[in-house]
Design a protein around this motif. Sequence first.
Motif, short mmCIF file in Angstrom:
data_model
loop_
_atom_site.label_atom_id
_atom_site.label_comp_id
_atom_site.label_asym_id
_atom_site.label_seq_id
_atom_site.Cartn_x
_atom_site.Cartn_y
_atom_site.Cartn_z
N LEU A 128 -39.48 64.20 8.54
CA LEU A 128 -38.48 63.13 8.52
C LEU A 128 -38.94 62.07 9.51
CD1 LEU A 128 -35.74 62.24 7.36
CD2 LEU A 128 -34.65 63.40 9.28
N ARG A 129 -39.49 60.97 8.97
CA ARG A 129 -40.12 59.97 9.84
C ARG A 129 -39.79 58.56 9.39
NH1 ARG A 129 -44.96 59.54 8.50
NH2 ARG A 129 -45.05 60.98 6.73
N ILE A 130 -39.98 57.62 10.31
CA ILE A 130 -39.91 56.20 9.97
C ILE A 130 -41.29 55.79 9.48
CG2 ILE A 130 -39.49 53.87 10.83
CD1 ILE A 130 -37.68 55.08 12.96
N LYS A 131 -41.41 55.57 8.18
CA LYS A 131 -42.73 55.29 7.60
C LYS A 131 -42.97 53.79 7.37
CE LYS A 131 -42.40 59.63 5.01
NZ LYS A 131 -40.96 59.91 5.25
N ASN A 132 -41.91 52.99 7.47
CA ASN A 132 -42.01 51.57 7.17
C ASN A 132 -41.08 50.80 8.11
OD1 ASN A 132 -41.98 48.96 6.05
ND2 ASN A 132 -42.21 49.75 3.97
N LEU A 133 -41.59 49.79 8.80
CA LEU A 133 -40.77 48.98 9.70
C LEU A 133 -40.17 47.76 9.00
CD1 LEU A 133 -42.83 49.05 13.03
CD2 LEU A 133 -40.95 50.52 12.29
N LEU A 137 -41.22 42.59 13.52
CA LEU A 137 -42.38 42.05 14.23
C LEU A 137 -43.57 41.87 13.27
CD1 LEU A 137 -42.23 44.07 17.59
CD2 LEU A 137 -41.32 41.79 17.12
N GLY A 138 -43.25 41.67 11.99
CA GLY A 138 -44.30 41.45 11.00
C GLY A 138 -45.01 42.71 10.54
N ILE A 139 -44.45 43.87 10.86
CA ILE A 139 -45.09 45.15 10.53
C ILE A 139 -44.33 45.81 9.37
CG2 ILE A 139 -45.77 47.42 11.40
CD1 ILE A 139 -45.66 46.22 14.23
N TYR A 140 -45.09 46.37 8.44
CA TYR A 140 -44.47 47.06 7.31
C TYR A 140 -44.91 48.53 7.33
CZ TYR A 140 -42.80 42.57 5.61
OH TYR A 140 -42.15 41.38 5.50
N HIS A 141 -45.72 48.97 6.39
CA HIS A 141 -46.13 50.37 6.36
C HIS A 141 -47.00 50.68 7.58
CE1 HIS A 141 -44.55 51.56 2.44
NE2 HIS A 141 -44.88 50.36 2.01
N ALA A 253 -32.48 46.51 0.82
CA ALA A 253 -33.79 45.96 0.43
C ALA A 253 -34.35 45.04 1.50
CB ALA A 253 -33.65 45.22 -0.89
N GLY A 254 -33.50 44.32 2.22
CA GLY A 254 -33.99 43.34 3.19
C GLY A 254 -34.54 43.96 4.45
N SER A 255 -33.75 44.84 5.06
CA SER A 255 -34.13 45.36 6.38
C SER A 255 -34.52 46.82 6.35
CB SER A 255 -32.96 45.20 7.35
OG SER A 255 -31.88 46.01 6.94
N GLY A 256 -34.30 47.51 5.21
CA GLY A 256 -34.62 48.92 5.17
C GLY A 256 -33.72 49.75 6.06
N GLY A 257 -32.61 49.19 6.51
CA GLY A 257 -31.67 49.93 7.34
C GLY A 257 -32.03 49.98 8.81
N ILE A 258 -33.14 49.34 9.21
CA ILE A 258 -33.57 49.40 10.61
C ILE A 258 -32.54 48.74 11.52
CG2 ILE A 258 -35.27 48.52 12.24
CD1 ILE A 258 -37.42 49.04 10.27
N GLY A 259 -32.02 47.59 11.11
CA GLY A 259 -31.03 46.92 11.95
C GLY A 259 -29.79 47.76 12.14
N LEU A 260 -29.32 48.43 11.07
CA LEU A 260 -28.15 49.29 11.17
C LEU A 260 -28.43 50.49 12.07
CD1 LEU A 260 -26.98 49.26 7.44
CD2 LEU A 260 -25.74 48.31 9.39
N TYR A 329 -31.50 40.50 5.92
CA TYR A 329 -32.49 39.66 6.58
C TYR A 329 -33.54 40.52 7.27
CZ TYR A 329 -29.16 35.89 5.77
OH TYR A 329 -28.30 34.99 5.18
N ASN A 330 -34.58 39.89 7.73
CA ASN A 330 -35.63 40.59 8.46
C ASN A 330 -35.03 41.25 9.70
OD1 ASN A 330 -37.88 40.91 10.49
ND2 ASN A 330 -39.06 40.15 8.75
N PRO A 331 -35.35 42.52 9.94
CA PRO A 331 -34.75 43.23 11.08
C PRO A 331 -35.10 42.63 12.45
CG PRO A 331 -36.52 44.51 10.08
CD PRO A 331 -36.23 43.38 9.14
N THR A 332 -36.16 41.83 12.50
CA THR A 332 -36.50 41.18 13.78
C THR A 332 -35.36 40.30 14.25
OG1 THR A 332 -38.84 41.16 13.13
CG2 THR A 332 -38.20 39.74 14.97
N TYR A 333 -34.74 39.55 13.31
CA TYR A 333 -33.62 38.68 13.67
C TYR A 333 -32.42 39.51 14.13
CZ TYR A 333 -36.43 35.38 10.95
OH TYR A 333 -37.46 34.61 10.47
N THR A 334 -32.15 40.59 13.41
CA THR A 334 -31.00 41.43 13.74
C THR A 334 -31.13 42.03 15.13
OG1 THR A 334 -30.76 42.00 11.40
CG2 THR A 334 -29.61 43.38 12.99
#
Length: 410
Positions: A128-133, A137-141, A253-260, A329-334
Amino acid sequence: MQDIFNSDSKIILIYIAVFITALIIVWQSIPSVIYVAKRKRLLDKPTGRKKHANVTPNLAGIAIFAAVAFVCALFQVGRFLPEWNYIFAGAFLLFVTGLKDDLVPMSAYKKFMAQFGAAFIIVVLADLRIKNLHGFLGIYHIPYIVSAVITFLIITFVTNAYNLIDGVDGLAGTQGLLGFLFLGVFFSTLGGNYGLSMVCFCMVGALIGFLRYNLISPARIFMGDTGSLQIGYLLSITSVAIIDKYEYDPVLAGSGGIGLAVALLFIPAFDTLRVFITRILKGNSPFAADRTHIHHILLDTGFKSKQIVITLAMVKILFISVAFILKDYNPTYTISLLLLIALVLMTIAMNARNRHLGQKAPLIPVNERLMKKLDRRSKEKAALKEKNVKPKFNTASAEHAMAANEKKPE
């Protein structure tokens, strides 16, 4: 039981049953835990930095863990959450560690080793890992090693952060309750993972049952490390699951839940990181005990325990609301906005604390007669010095008399 989940109405009934069962177990078992703890004198004594004035049992985590174990076994969470066996193994490891520390204090090193072990189980064995940011900060997989290290550090850090924020009656419990409540509703709304929803609603019921005895004055019991480690551990895992299991969900789809996920963990994580950095900059160990946590600052501002709990609960709701509004939105903003809000609120709290402490500082009583006498003799001494005449009085003795006089109550 699989057939039950084919109907939305029956699913809701299952969630309600999970919640009520966990609530009843904790609500009814804590009085027994209190009784046994008092009979065996397994009590937390007020010393130094501890705020409570009475010896109080600190083993409510036993009831919370028992509720999670029983409810998740009864409702077969493992059938809907393949990683549950590994999650429970890590939870059991932290339960044993917390129980040992509540009974006989352990070194920080041993506690960290247990947290590392629990995180290892989740990252390596449960995968169980974070595989995609998702553009943070411009980082994805990200590669496996980076993914594993990031997730490992997050689980360990958040688990420890909830342990450190448990310094005011009801604070860790309320923060955990809000997090699990949001996650339970969120997972059940997105659908597709009944196991995560049941774990969250189970923790909601367990924490409400605990707060019945903790969020009163004076508290009848504390959760101890046995409980706070469980909250941080399970909340960090379920937050990571938002990112991992719903990576391609249209709602996220926008943030992948990272901001939440960040919003859910922000208060204890930000506070712990701030305290560690402050201690290191002062040349102290990051684990050296002091009064720099957010609840200490609010206490010094004049807040009561319940006011602190309510204030930080409102801040957590604010963070979750901001993250939910910006989830497309992009999680960087959040995350940047959450950090900005936290810094502003922290600055306001620090200024309020300094003003409050300044107003409470005792004033040294001044003897006006003695001050006038000293002032006159100082002028005479200066005049004699200009004429090269030796003074016939001792200013030092007068100053000594002034100091002695200030010590006497008026």
